[in-house]
Every structure is written in structure tokens, then in C-alpha cells.
Scaffold this active site. Structure first.
Site, short mmCIF file in Angstrom:
data_model
loop_
_atom_site.label_atom_id
_atom_site.label_comp_id
_atom_site.label_asym_id
_atom_site.label_seq_id
_atom_site.Cartn_x
_atom_site.Cartn_y
_atom_site.Cartn_z
N TYR A 121 7.71 -10.04 -9.63
CA TYR A 121 6.74 -9.99 -10.72
C TYR A 121 5.75 -8.87 -10.40
CZ TYR A 121 8.55 -14.54 -12.09
OH TYR A 121 9.37 -15.56 -12.48
N VAL A 122 5.89 -7.74 -11.06
CA VAL A 122 5.03 -6.59 -10.79
C VAL A 122 4.20 -6.31 -12.05
CG1 VAL A 122 4.94 -4.16 -10.12
CG2 VAL A 122 6.75 -5.64 -9.22
N PRO A 123 2.88 -6.43 -11.97
CA PRO A 123 2.05 -6.15 -13.14
C PRO A 123 2.04 -4.65 -13.47
CG PRO A 123 0.66 -6.59 -11.24
CD PRO A 123 2.07 -6.81 -10.80
N GLU A 136 0.85 -1.18 0.00
CA GLU A 136 0.00 0.00 0.00
C GLU A 136 0.89 1.24 0.00
OE1 GLU A 136 -3.78 -0.79 2.19
OE2 GLU A 136 -3.28 1.07 3.19
N GLU A 185 12.33 -3.63 -10.30
CA GLU A 185 13.77 -3.62 -10.56
C GLU A 185 14.49 -4.72 -9.78
OE1 GLU A 185 14.84 0.36 -9.67
OE2 GLU A 185 14.28 1.12 -11.66
N ALA A 186 13.94 -5.07 -8.63
CA ALA A 186 14.56 -6.12 -7.80
C ALA A 186 14.18 -7.52 -8.27
CB ALA A 186 14.18 -5.92 -6.34
N GLY A 187 13.38 -7.60 -9.36
CA GLY A 187 13.07 -8.91 -9.92
C GLY A 187 11.76 -9.51 -9.45
N MET A 233 10.33 -2.61 -6.71
CA MET A 233 10.15 -4.06 -6.61
C MET A 233 10.38 -4.73 -7.97
SD MET A 233 7.13 -4.56 -3.76
CE MET A 233 5.90 -3.58 -4.58
N HIS A 259 -6.10 3.25 4.36
CA HIS A 259 -5.89 3.09 5.79
C HIS A 259 -5.12 4.22 6.45
CE1 HIS A 259 -6.39 -1.19 4.46
NE2 HIS A 259 -7.32 -1.05 5.39
#
Lengths: 441, 604
Positions: B298-300, B231, B294-296, B292, B273
Site C-alpha cells: 500500500y503506497v500512498p 528513505e 507494483e509488488a502490492g 513497492m 541522513h
């Protein structure tokens, strides 16, 4: 419920109220008034105890949570030369400032309504210090500097000393830490007093459940006299029930420029206050094309995200908000009425139809069919107006009794001649945003 | 600890939140757990000893306690505390639970809006003791097929639909509870469900954060890949990035931070929140998503693409053989119509082939060759245990001792008068029994209660006498009409002899005898009488049998001591009634000359 900013005036009043308990080795005069107009200021000057308003040169500035007032040229401290502002001049200045809306360098736009007026404190730059405390990660951090003033942020790293204080650290260790990490450039004759004040300051910040507390500048005058020239404070309002006595009846003003809540937003926020359920509404763009009525806090965020991401233009999103926590049929209808009313006031300037997203994740225990009853009643009332602005409605919801809820709302839409597509949990929660946009041109 | 919960996990539920507890039990039943996951409930204001819940179509009783420490002392194996206290009390509940060293491994806190400083204090205290705190402000966590906290996952229908009834291969961590269900659904639709899921909570300061949960999942062999739903606000996601970079986490992670919308609005609009507000650029959802990726991870590209991403990762792991296809287990359905029982029976059962006493068929206790005597059967039906021989024989001794005391005592007299009025055995018996109370036979209760009090509170015999004086009543069990020190009651002599020989110990009797020394020094007939002796010996017996003070107090309050007198004396009453029937004596009328008539004329 979270960390909430309070006015500078109220922050100083808290210092004054608890001064003897926390800062007994120091003196603080607390000569401050909070006014909304020049007239009010002049009236105040006639009251017993406020004679100083007539006798001393004054400083006036807005007290409405925003910072950088000096850079925004909103601090009155000189008429012809610094320290010559009379009551008359201050009153006139305030009246001038409230007469028209202003735009800050930050882009915040609004009308000034609250001012803090205090005596002008003559002092040298050497007497100015900086002190603040807040929570970083899981720890408290105390920041100290021998340089006060609004330039503190430039070269923060070199000017400011940090002391990281874990939540479970004992008082004696805190004292030791602050002493050991005091700024190295403190003048010898002030060192002891400053460290002592810093320790007091931290206890005050901690015990009164501040989330953030900053004095900048703090002016150390002779004879342990302290002047708090500027102050920023946020309280952890969840501690309110513990702090009834300590805080008194404290006010949490809305951010500058945000206080012009629309009548509709205000009505929803009033309904929210009266209900055990949660009803939230923020109008982002009244001319926007996509309106949302989303159940649940998390779902409302992902719907807003997806609309911004997929439409490529955040201005399309008209509102943000959510309803959750089991609102009654009446409350749900009122919430729907408010949104349907707002979205049918204007036609899309480009002549496109509007989109209404009735969305939500899979409910835990809320009866979806029951919730939809309020929405259906509202659709019946606004059907003609909704058709008039070319609304296409997309519904997605899951949870107890969702099949009946979806069937009921679809039947109502068909009966009323409204365009509607309904989807259950087999469809990805935000996928109706994609469908609506692809179908919307 | 590689797994948060197992199928044997037992929890203590703080606050009797009936609906949430029932949902847990329904879940337990559905997945085929042998025992309910709730061992006990802490209900600080309840006077009840247990509450009933459905277990399938049957009902089970779950014990209630007034405090966590009480509950813990009876349920040492419960290592999860589900804290459903309000934002005002939740903090104290957690702090108390942490102090119970080594008891709780996991504490879940549901309250929203605990003062931040308190939340930080309790979170730190828990970390220092190695306790995992889930929450505050959370709907909980689930280990599908093993254990589910309260309301997480929603209705049973939804749980089964989302395959939360059995272990899958995804480790899911979210902040939001509302989106947890949604994510479980997506994972069930696009992969094979989850192995462990935690909603860490929406408050700014929560106990266990993303990294704590993901590190545990990394070492959980059931978890083959993880999903992190973050978040806007905070920097917790960066800790996960560090762990991936340093090789601490090797399993694939699919991740997304919600709240990308926030970047479009300067301030004032609170998205989501309390914990969700970005104070710096790196706290924005967008910055975290980029970091994230860049760190590998899986980011949609958007939240809407999450299902496709999950599907891809799952299919990939499936094709590599990391994940094996799951055979869906049978789901035990929860009956639609369940009826709460109005009566409960915990001592006997007549539904089987043969009726049983505490599970033992009657034929196995009835005849002499079974080795069960009447006292054995009494201990089964009255106290749900078979007492050892010395206690059983003591019980029988008591019954024999109190069986009768001649025709003149008021109870026997009433029974005789009623029998002579032509009433049947049961009516006559009842007439006699109704006489039993504080003045007739009730001294056993009182003696047990007060001598136990004096002994438990270390009152010297002298202090005890002055305490009883303050109560304003004669000491129950002390004093006899005829018998005295010089003319001892032989029934008591016999009892004492038996007890000295067979009771392992009898501190209350010894105490009462000390008191007797004092009272008989004042007046010779102020002896510990037979009622008093029986009363204190009953307490000695129960103490020796391992009952604690609360349980013994409950026996006394319930009138169990009186019950021995009632049962024993029935023998005598029935004897007198049968005697009357045999003699066929006429209706009894009391003679006039035995009544003092003193009736004044009312003034007209």
C-alpha cells in the site's frame, strides 16, 4: 558526516606518503603540484625539487572533484602535438581557464580555481590498466581491468573483473581471491606484478579508510615504475579520529558549482560548526515562493517532498534545511532572521503572496515553547518586511510544551498583524503544506 | 524469535545516561511492569556501586559495574545491551558484548558517526553470532506495553497520547528516529497503535535492516500489518519486495520512501541522513515507491496521504476480524513532584505494624523460642543474610573472646579514667572506644587483609614474609608479649578446636599457620595471635559462605572486622565503667613521679 571526496592531488599525496609501507615492490615518483593560477605554477617551478616543471613536458587539468575532464576538453596535454606542453603554455592555459565561469556537460556551473599539473608520461595503450575499490552493499569490491582510460564505462561488464571481499575476510584469503580472479587477459610478463599491486592497492584502500578509490588509468612502466595518471578518491570522514596521522590535515572541497555558497548559507554553516546543535541551510531558489523553517532532519525531508509533490513545481521551494539538537534561543533567532531576511528580499514575480512553513515533527524532549521564543523574537523584527511580501505563515509542531509554544507564536502573530495558522500533533505533520497551497492562490 | 522484547525483558545499560534510564523506568512503571527493565548499568569510570532512580514516587537502586562482563556475571538474564557509548567507544563495547557468547540477543547502538569499516565489522560479527543489532545512529525500538529503549517515543505524555503504552497491531520500521514519533502518532490517530516498532538508524551501515525486522514482525502474532518508512538511497527496500514476492511476508505492508525531492537536484544537497544519498536510479525514493507499489504494497501518492492509507488498511483488517478492538488499559500516572531521598536503608524498616530486621519482625527473632541468637541478628543486620549455625556460633565466639582483656589495656584504662572524672556511661564508653585503632585492636583488619593477599596471590610463606618486609610494617596478627609456641594462648587453642570441628574449610587459617611456622622458627613468641586468628578465620568464614573476593575486600575496607572487636569490647568497657561507678573512686590524677619532665626554657 559521511563519505567525502578529496582532490586528486591529495589522493596521490596519500599514496606517496604511504608508498613504502604498502607498495614496497614498486616505484612511484609523485611529481604533482596543485596551483590556482599560472603565476603560482611559475613560482613553484623555481622551488627546489620542482625543476621538472621547467624540464619536462606537462599535463594540466582542473582538480575540483568532477570527472570526465577529457570529455569536457579540460585536460591540457598538447600544444601542437601530444607531449609538448611547456611551463609557459600550461601557465597561460590555467590563467585562461580561471578567467571565466564554465558549464560542464553535466550542467554543473562554476569557476575553476584548482589545477593539478604533472609531467606528461609517454606510454602505450597496452601499459594502461584500471583498478578501483569501493563498498557495495556490505562488502568491498575490487575492480580490475587490463583496459584503462575514460572509455572503461562503455562495456564495463565485459572489460572489468570484480572481486567481492567480505568485511571479515582474512588477508591470506584476500590474496588468494585476488590472484584467482585476476583479469584473464593480463599479459604473462605483467601478471604477477599486477596482481601483487592489486593486493597492495586493496590493503591501502582498506587500512586508510577510503570509501572509494580509483586509478584510471594506472600505467605500468618498465622496472616496476607505476604512474597514476588519474585518480578519484573518497574518504570515510567518520574515521578521521583514527586517521589523524595517516591522513594529515586533509581538505574536503565542496562539489564543483556548489562552492559559491551564499553569504547566508555560509553564515549558517559557520554557526552550525560552532554549535552543539544542528543548523543547515541550502538555498534552492532565492526567488522561490515557499520558504521552510523545519525542525529535525527527517521532517525537513518530508516537508520538501510534500512541497514538491503538492505544488507540482519544485521551483516554488526556495530553501532546504533544518534546525535540531536543541539550539539556543539565540541560535534559533539567528536561523529565523536569516530565512526571513532572504524571503523578504524579492516579491513574488507573479504577484502572489509568499508562504512560510514553520514545521516539525513531534519533538522528543525539546521544549517547543522555548524554541519558539527565538522565532517570535525574529518575527517581531521582520514583521513589516514579512507583511510587505504578503507572507502567510503555517505552523505545525508537537512535543513537550507544544500547547504553550503554539499559543505564544499565534499571539505574537496576531499582535504583529501577521497571517498565521497553527496546528499541533492532531494534524498530520505535512498537512499544512496542503492547506497553505489551497489557501495561497 | 518472533518478538523483539517481552514484559520480562531485562537490559544492561552501557553508560550511566541518567535521564534516558529514568525515562525507561517511568515507562516501565506507567505500563505496570513488575520490575524495572534495566537490570544493571555499566559505568566504566564510576566508583559508585549503584545509582538511584525513581520508580513511580518511590526510588529504586540499580547496580553499577565497571565493565559489561562484570555486569553480565551478576545479571545472566539480561539479554539486551543498550550501548550508549560514544562513536569512539561504541564499537569496542559491541565487540566485547558479542564475545560474551549467548548473553545478548539484542544490542542497540545509539552513537552516530562510527567509522564505516568498524560499523560493518561489528554488524557482521553480530550477524555471525545471531545477535540483532539495532542502529548505529538510532533512537531505538519499542514493544508497547512491554519494553521501551531509552528515549524512543518521547515524553510520557506523548507516549500515552500515541498509545505506545500498550500493544497495538502495527509493526513499524523507520530509518529516522525523528519521524518515528510522528509515525506512532499517525498510527494512533488512524488505527490502534503499534505492536512493535524499530528505528533502524540513519547511518549508512546499520546492523538490522528493514527486512530483518519485517521478517520478525511477520512471525509476531501481535503484528497484523506493517508500515515501512524508507528513505532515498540504498537498496534495502528491494529485499522486502523480494520477500513479499516469494511469499515470505504475507501480512499487508504500507510503505513510503522519503526523499522524493532529491530527484530534482543533481548533487551537492544532502537530504537527510548519511545513508540517504542515491547512487543509482533504483536507489531514488521515487523508483523504490513505484517498485513497492507494483509488488502490492500500500503506497500512498505522497507522504501527506499516509494517514488516509493507514486508516483504510486498518478499517479493512478490522472489518475482516483480523484486528480486534482494543480495550484501553489503565495508565499508572507518574507523580508530578518526586523527591529524591537523601538516605537509603537496606537492612531494617520501621514503617509497618512492627519494625523488621531484613523483613523479619523483631518479635520473630527476639525471644529464645524463635531459634534466633544474637549472632543471627548480627548476621541479619550486618550482612543482610541469616548465617548458618556454624558461622553464627563463630561470630558469638569472637565476641566472647574479645569482650575484655583486663583494666590495663589503653582502651579500658581510658574508659576508667573518664568514668572517674564523673562522666556518664556513654561518654566513658566513647573515650574507651576512641582508643581502638591501628595499635589497639586494629590487627584483625590488617591480618585479614594481608594473609588474604598472600593466599590469593599464591605467595609461599617465605615470599609472604619478604612481601611484608617490603611493605615496611610488622605482620599484623603475628607476635605476642608473653605467649609463645611453648606457652600457647588457650583462647587460640579453643578457636582452632572449634574451627577444626565446625568450619567446612579454613584455607587462610592453614596458610597463616604455615607462615607462623616460619616466624616462630626465628623467634618463639612470633605466634599467630588472637587478633590474627580471628582476622583470617573471618575471611575463611566469608569465603565458605560464598562471598567473592571483591565482596570480602569490601567488608575489610568497610571495617567490618574491626566492628566485631568494637562490639565485643564494648561489653568489657561497660563492665569497667560500671565497676568504677560502683567503687565510686575519686578523680584520677597521674602522679608527678611517673612523668619525666624535660622542659627547656625558651630563649627570649
Amino acid at each position: 558526516m559521511a563519505q567525502r571526496a578529496i582532490r586528486e592531488y591529495d589522493g596521490k599525496a596519500l599514496f606517496s606518503k604511504h608508498w613504502e609501507k604498502y607498495f614496497s615492490g614498486f616505484h612511484y615518483g609523485f611529481k604533482s603540484v596543485l596551483v590556482s593560477s599560472g603565476d603560482e605554477l611559475k613560482k613553484k617551478a623555481e622551488e627546489h625539487g620542482f625543476e621538472w616543471l621547467k624540464q619536462e613536458p606537462l599535463v594540466a587539468k582542473p582538480d575540483m572533484l568532477f570527472g570526465k575532464r577529457g570529455k569536457n576538453d579540460l585536460v591540457l596535454f598538447k600544444d601542437k602535438k601530444p607531449g609538448d606542453v611547456s611551463l609557459e603554455v600550461a601557465a597561460k592555459w590555467i590563467d585562461d581557464k580561471i578567467s571565466h565561469p564554465i558549464t560542464l556537460l553535466s550542467g554543473q556551473h562554476g569557476t575553476l580555481t584548482h589545477f593539478i599539473v604533472e609531467p606528461f608520461t609517454p606510454h602505450s595503450e597496452e601499459q594502461e590498466y584500471y583498478i578501483s575499490a569501493t563498498t557495495v552493499g556490505e562488502d568491498d569490491v575490487l575492480y580490475m581491468s587490463t583496459e584503462g582510460g575514460m572509455e572503461i564505462e562503455d562495456g564495463w561488464e565485459s572489460k572489468v573483473t570484480e572481486v567481492v571481499i567480505p568485511i571479515n575476510m582474512q588477508d591470506a584469503n584476500i590474496d588468494h581471491m585476488v590472484k584467482a580472479n585476476a583479469p584473464t587477459d593480463l599479459p604473462a610478463d605483467k601478471k604477477e606484478a599486477f596482481v601483487s599491486f592489486a593486493i597492495d592497492f586493496f590493503r591501502f584502500y582498506r587500512d586508510l579508510n577510503f570509501a572509494y578509490l580509483e586509478i584510471n588509468p594506472l600505467v605500468m612502466l618498465d622496472n616496476n615504475e607505476m604512474a597514476i595518471l588519474d585518480l578519484v578518491a573518497r574518504l570515510d570522514d567518520t574515521a578521521g579520529y583514527l586517521m589523524e596521522e595517516e591522513w594529515g590535515d586533509i581538505e574536503y572541497p565542496t562539489a564543483f558549482g556548489m562552492e559559491d555558497q551564499s553569504a547566508e548559507e555560509k553564515a549558517i554553516s559557520d554557526a552550525d560548526a560552532k554549535s552543539g546543535a544542528s543548523l543547515k541551510l541550502t538555498i534552492l531558489n532565492p526567488m522561490g515562493r515557499i520558504w521552510t523553517m523545519v525542525a529535525g532532519g527527517g521532517a525537513s525531508v518530508v516537508f520538501a517532498d510534500t512541497i514538491a509533490d503538492l505544488s507540482g513545481n519544485v521551483a516554488e521551494l526556495a530553501n532546504y534545511g533544518e534546525y535540531s539538537g536543541g539550539p539556543t534561543t539565540g541560535e534559533t533567532k539567528f536561523y529565523a532572521d536569516t530565512i526571513f531576511d532572504l524571503m523578504t528580499r524579492f516579491k513574488d514575480p507573479k504577484g502572489r503572496g509568499k508562504i512560510l512553513i514553520i514545521g516539525g515533527a513531534i519533538a522528543n524532549f525539546t521544549d517547543v515553547a522555548k524554541t519558539f521564543t527565538g522565532i517570535i523574537q525574529s518575527l517581531e523584527e521582520y514583521a513589516d518586511k514579512l507583511k510587505n511580501v504578503g507572507v502567510k505563515i503555517y505552523v505545525r509542531r508537537g512535543g513537550p510544551n507544544y500547547e504553550k509554544g503554539l499559543k505564544d507564536i499565534k499571539e505574537a502573530a496576531d499582535r504583529l498583524g501577521l497571517y498565521m495558522e497553527v496546528y499541533g500533533p492532531e494534524t498530520h505533520v505535512t498537512d499544512i503544506v496542503r492547506m497553505s497551497l489551497e489557501n495561497g492562490e | 524469535m518472533s518478538k523483539l522484547f517481552t514484559k520480562d525483558t531485562q537490559a544492561i545499560f552501557w553508560n550511566n545516561n541518567r535521564s534516558a534510564i529514568q525515562r525507561m523506568l517511568d515507562y516501565d512503571y506507567t505500563i505496570g511492569r513488575v520490575t524495572p527493565s534495566i537490570a544493571a548499568i555499566v559505568a566504566p569510570t564510576s566508583t559508585a556501586k549503584f545509582d538511584k532512580f525513581f520508580w513511580g514516587s518511590e526510588e529504586v537502586m540499580i547496580p553499577l559495574y565497571r565493565s559489561t562482563s562484570e555486569a553480565v556475571s551478576e545479571h545472566k538474564n539480561a539479554d539486551v545491551l543498550l550501548n550508549f557509548g560514544s562513536f569512539r567507544t561504541a564499537y569496542d563495547v559491541v565487540m566485547e558484548a558479542i564475545e560474551l557468547d549467548g548473553q545478548f540477543k539484542t544490542i542497540m547502538v545509539t552513537a552516530e558517526g562510527i567509522p564505516e569499516r568498524r560499523a560493518r565489522t561489528m554488524n557482521q560479527a553480530a550477524r555471525d553470532k545471531g545477535v540483532t543489532v539495532i542502529g548505529p545512529a538510532t533512537v531505538g525500538a519499542i514493544a508497547p506495553g512491554a519494553f521501551k529503549i531509552a528515549n524512543i517515543g518521547g515524553t510520557i505524555e506523548n507516549i500515552v497520547k500515541s498509545k505506545l503504552n500498550r500493544c497495538g497491531s502495527c509493526g513499524l520500521v523507520t530509518r529516522s528516529g525523528g519521524l518515528f514519533n510522528e509515525m506512532s502518532n499517525i498510527i494512533a490517530l488512524n488505527a490502534d497503535g503499534i505492536a512493535e516498532g524499530v528505528a533502524i538508524g540513519g547511518d549508512r551501515f546499520v546492523g538490522s535492516v528493514f527486512i530483518d525486522n519485517l521478517l520478525r514482525m511477520e512471525s509476531n502474532p501481535d503484528v497484523k500489518y506493517m508500515i515501512l518508512l524508507g528513505e532515498v538511497g540504498g537498496v534495502e527496500e528491494y529485499k522486502v519486495i523480494e520477500a513479499v514476492k516469494s511469499g515470505k511476508i504475507k501480512k499487508p505492508i504500507i510503505s513510503w520512501c522519503i526523499g522524493t525531492i532529491a530527484k530534482h537536484f543533481k548533487s551537492g544537497v544532502q537530504f537527510g541522513h548519511a545513508g540517504a544519498s542515491a547512487n543509482a536510479d533504483r536507489e531514488t525514493a521515487e523508483a523504490k515507491n513505484i517498485a513497492m507499489k507494483e509488488a502490492g504494497f500500500y503506497v500512498p501518492d505522497s507522504f501527506n496521504e499516509i494517514p488516509a492509507t493507514i486508516h483504510k488498511v486498518y478499517e479493512d483488517l478490522l472489518s475482516k476480524g483480523v484486528i480486534e478492538p482494543i480495550v484501553e488499559p489503565e495508565v499508572k500516572p507518574i507523580p508530578k513532584n518526586r523527591k529524591a531521598r537523601n538516605f537509603i536503608c537496606t537492612i531494617s524498616d520501621d514503617r509497618g505494624e512492627e519494625a523488621t530486621y531484613c523483613g523479619i519482625p523483631i518479635s520473630q527473632v527476639a525471644t529464645p523460642d524463635t531459634g534466633y541468637s544474637l549472632g543471627d541478628v548480627m548476621s541479619l543486620l550486618w550482612f543482610k543474610r541469616r548465617y548458618p549455625k556454624w558461622a553464627v556460633e563463630f561470630i558469638e565466639t569472637v565476641l566472647k573472646t574479645v569482650a575484655d582483656h583486663g583494666p590495663a589495656v589503653s582502651g579500658a584504662h581510658n574508659a576508667k579514667v573518664t568514668a572517674r572524672a564523673g562522666k556518664d556511661v556513654v561518654s566513658s564508653l566513647i573515650a574507651g572506644l576512641l582508643t581502638i585503632g591501628p595499635r589497639f585492636g586494629g590487627a584483625i583488619d590488617g591480618a585479614a587483609k594481608y594473609f588474604k593477599y598472600g593466599y590469593d596471590n599464591n605467595l609461599s610463606p617465605k615470599e609472604f614474609l619478604s612481601y611484608m618486609k617490603k611493605q615496611g610494617i610488622p605482620i599484623p596478627g603475628i607476635g605476642h608479649r608473653i605467649k609463645s609456641v611453648r606457652n600457647p594462648d588457650l583462647r587460640i587453642v579453643g578457636l582452632k578446636k572449634y574451627v577444626n570441628e565446625f568450619f567446612p574449610s579454613h584455607p587462610i587459617l592453614d596458610y597463616a599457620l604455615e607462615v607462623e611456622k616460619l616466624t616462630t622458627s626465628k623467634k618463639d613468641n612470633l605466634i599467630l595471635n588472637v587478633d590474627g586468628t580471628i582476622g583470617v578465620l573471618m575471611v575463611d568464614m566469608w569465603k565458605e559462605l560464598g562471598y567473592d573476593d571483591v565482596e570480602i575486600g569490601t567488608f575489610i575496607e568497610a571495617g567490618a572486622l574491626n566492628a566485631f572487636f568494637i562490639l565485643g569490647r564494648c561489653i568489657g568497657f561497660i563492665g569497667h565503667i560500671l565497676d568504677e561507678k560502683r567503687l565510686n573512686m575519686p578523680m584520677y590524677r597521674h602522679p608527678w613521679d611517673d612523668i619525666l619532665y624535660d622542659v627547656e626554657q625558651v630563649e627570649e
